[in-house]
Design a protein around this motif. Structure first.
Motif, short mmCIF file in Angstrom:
data_model
loop_
_atom_site.label_atom_id
_atom_site.label_comp_id
_atom_site.label_asym_id
_atom_site.label_seq_id
_atom_site.Cartn_x
_atom_site.Cartn_y
_atom_site.Cartn_z
N SER A 1 50.25 35.67 -19.59
CA SER A 1 51.55 35.84 -18.95
C SER A 1 52.22 34.50 -18.65
O SER A 1 51.55 33.52 -18.28
N LEU A 2 53.54 34.47 -18.79
CA LEU A 2 54.33 33.30 -18.44
C LEU A 2 54.86 33.41 -17.02
O LEU A 2 55.57 32.52 -16.55
N GLU A 3 54.52 34.49 -16.34
CA GLU A 3 54.91 34.69 -14.95
C GLU A 3 53.68 34.59 -14.05
O GLU A 3 52.56 34.84 -14.48
N SER A 4 53.88 34.23 -12.80
CA SER A 4 52.78 34.18 -11.84
C SER A 4 52.21 35.58 -11.65
O SER A 4 52.95 36.56 -11.53
N GLU A 5 50.88 35.67 -11.64
CA GLU A 5 50.24 36.96 -11.47
C GLU A 5 48.94 36.80 -10.68
O GLU A 5 48.33 35.73 -10.65
N ILE A 6 48.53 37.88 -10.01
CA ILE A 6 47.25 37.88 -9.30
C ILE A 6 46.14 38.06 -10.33
O ILE A 6 46.17 39.00 -11.13
N ILE A 7 45.15 37.16 -10.30
CA ILE A 7 44.06 37.27 -11.28
C ILE A 7 42.71 37.48 -10.61
O ILE A 7 41.72 37.76 -11.28
N PHE A 8 42.65 37.35 -9.29
CA PHE A 8 41.42 37.66 -8.55
C PHE A 8 41.79 38.04 -7.13
O PHE A 8 42.69 37.45 -6.52
N GLU A 9 41.07 39.04 -6.61
CA GLU A 9 41.31 39.44 -5.23
C GLU A 9 40.08 40.16 -4.70
O GLU A 9 39.49 41.00 -5.37
N ASP A 10 39.66 39.78 -3.49
CA ASP A 10 38.65 40.56 -2.78
C ASP A 10 39.10 40.68 -1.34
O ASP A 10 40.30 40.51 -1.05
N ASP A 11 38.20 40.98 -0.43
CA ASP A 11 38.63 41.22 0.95
C ASP A 11 38.96 39.95 1.71
O ASP A 11 39.52 40.01 2.81
N LYS A 12 38.67 38.77 1.14
CA LYS A 12 38.88 37.51 1.85
C LYS A 12 39.88 36.58 1.18
O LYS A 12 40.56 35.81 1.84
N VAL A 13 39.94 36.63 -0.16
CA VAL A 13 40.68 35.62 -0.92
C VAL A 13 41.51 36.28 -2.01
O VAL A 13 41.12 37.31 -2.57
N LEU B 1 36.14 24.52 -5.08
CA LEU B 1 36.79 24.91 -3.83
C LEU B 1 35.90 25.91 -3.11
O LEU B 1 35.54 26.95 -3.66
N GLU B 2 35.53 25.57 -1.88
CA GLU B 2 34.78 26.49 -1.03
C GLU B 2 35.74 27.09 -0.03
O GLU B 2 36.37 26.38 0.75
N ILE B 3 35.88 28.40 -0.06
CA ILE B 3 36.83 29.08 0.80
C ILE B 3 36.24 30.43 1.21
O ILE B 3 35.83 31.22 0.35
N LYS B 4 36.14 30.65 2.51
CA LYS B 4 35.57 31.90 3.04
C LYS B 4 34.17 32.15 2.48
O LYS B 4 33.84 33.27 2.07
N ASN B 5 33.37 31.09 2.41
CA ASN B 5 31.98 31.18 1.92
C ASN B 5 31.88 31.58 0.45
O ASN B 5 30.86 32.08 0.00
N ARG B 6 32.95 31.35 -0.31
CA ARG B 6 32.94 31.56 -1.74
C ARG B 6 33.14 30.22 -2.44
O ARG B 6 33.92 29.39 -1.97
N LEU B 7 32.45 30.03 -3.57
CA LEU B 7 32.61 28.80 -4.34
C LEU B 7 33.33 29.12 -5.64
O LEU B 7 32.88 29.97 -6.42
#
Length: 301
Positions: free
Chosen positions: A119-131, A24-30
């Motif tokens: 975790s069995l619950e949805s969680e944030i596993i990556f975050e930067d200023d774009k994605v 997946l290419e999104i906001k110039n990240r692969l």
């Protein structure tokens, strides 16, 4: 946003089909999502600069979703990679990867980080200023997650012709982008909607493979632009789908309809069928905007 499907068939590699992997290419990240056998060959065939891949997301520890990972890690070393590589996956992915590196005396010459999931619950596993990336807990024979990729909302865009007409100095531009009104020297307040355009709409991509029919994911994927959902079997094998904790094409379409997604991509097909067109035909009886994933196929959203 651009999606390249490197492989989307179930179980074993064949001459003309490959197990699960996509970029997946999104906001110039692969981002590499799953890494079945043959992934690095498919990356080359599809002319993807995989040196730009810094994050790999592994859904679960069945071989058709991660047996290509150690080969990719090793190739990065052979190519002289120096950039950090992050692997996000179920608990155990670190142990099995490091054991292979240890016994082959092939430790990397770059930093390799494992982010293990439990975790069995949805969680944030990556975050930067774009994605931002969140897990989608799935129901399979082993601990499994799907992944939701979301673009962050950008700043508002300056309407330069209007901004310059009011003689506003550049030092105020960032405040305007952040949504603030501007008070002129005359005391006149110029509302932000006169000075800016709305930011581009954000996009969302949800990857769900492998899983049985599971309505618990509906709130997480509600309204996403694109949903990739496994469709291992047709309705004629629904009993087998239930036994192996997979989904049918109609079940994937039902999830898409109930979640109000905009587009559904099918994949993870069992190779027992003569044509994957049968999956689209069945899914369209429930949800209209269905397209077929296939090895080497690209989608731009």
């Amino acid at each position: 946003m651009k999606l390249t499907i490197l492989g989307c068939y179930a179980a074993t590699p064949r001459t003309f089909t490959n197990p699960t992997a996509q970029v997946l290419e999104i906001k110039n990240r692969l981002f590499l999502i799953d890494c079945g056998e043959g992934t690095q060959v498919q990356l080359r065939k599809n002319k993807i600069k995989f040196s730009k891949i810094n994050h790999v997301f592994i859904s679960h520890l069945h071989g058709d979703h991660f047996f290509g990972l150690i080969g990719l890690i090793s190739t990065f070393s052979l190519l002289g990679r120096t950039t950090d590589l992050h692997v996000h996956g179920p608990k155990g992915i670190k142990e099995i990867s490091l054991l292979q590196l240890k016994l082959s005396n092939s430790y990397t010459n770059y930093n390799l980080y494992f982010h293990e999931l439990e975790s069995l619950e949805s969680e944030i596993i990556f975050e930067d200023d774009k994605v931002i990336v969140k897990t989608i807990p799935l129901q399979h024979r082993v601990y499994t997650n799907g992944f939701l990729f979301e673009e962050k909302i950008e700043s508002r865009k300056l309407n330069l012709s209007i901004v310059e007409r009011y003689g506003i100095e550049k030092c105020y531009y960032q405040n305007i982008k952040n949504g603030k009104d501007i008070t002129l020297d005359s005391g006149e307040v110029v509302s932000n909607d006169k000075l800016t355009f709305d930011p581009d709409p954000t996009m969302q991509y949800a990857f769900c493979s492998d899983t049985r029919y599971n309505e618990a994911i509906l709130p997480i994927i509600e309204g996403v632009d694109v949903l990739y959902h496994e469709a291992t079997f047709l309705e004629s094998e629904k009993a087998l789908a239930q036994k192996t904790m997979h989904s049918t094409a109609i079940e994937a379409a039902t999830i898409a309809k109930k979640a109000n997604v905009k587009k559904l991509i099918l994949g993870h097909y069992s190779t027992r069928y003569e044509s994957i067109d049968l999956f689209q035909k069945e899914a369209k009886t429930v949800f209209d905007n269905v397209v077929l994933g296939d090895d080497g196929k690209q989608f731009e959203f």
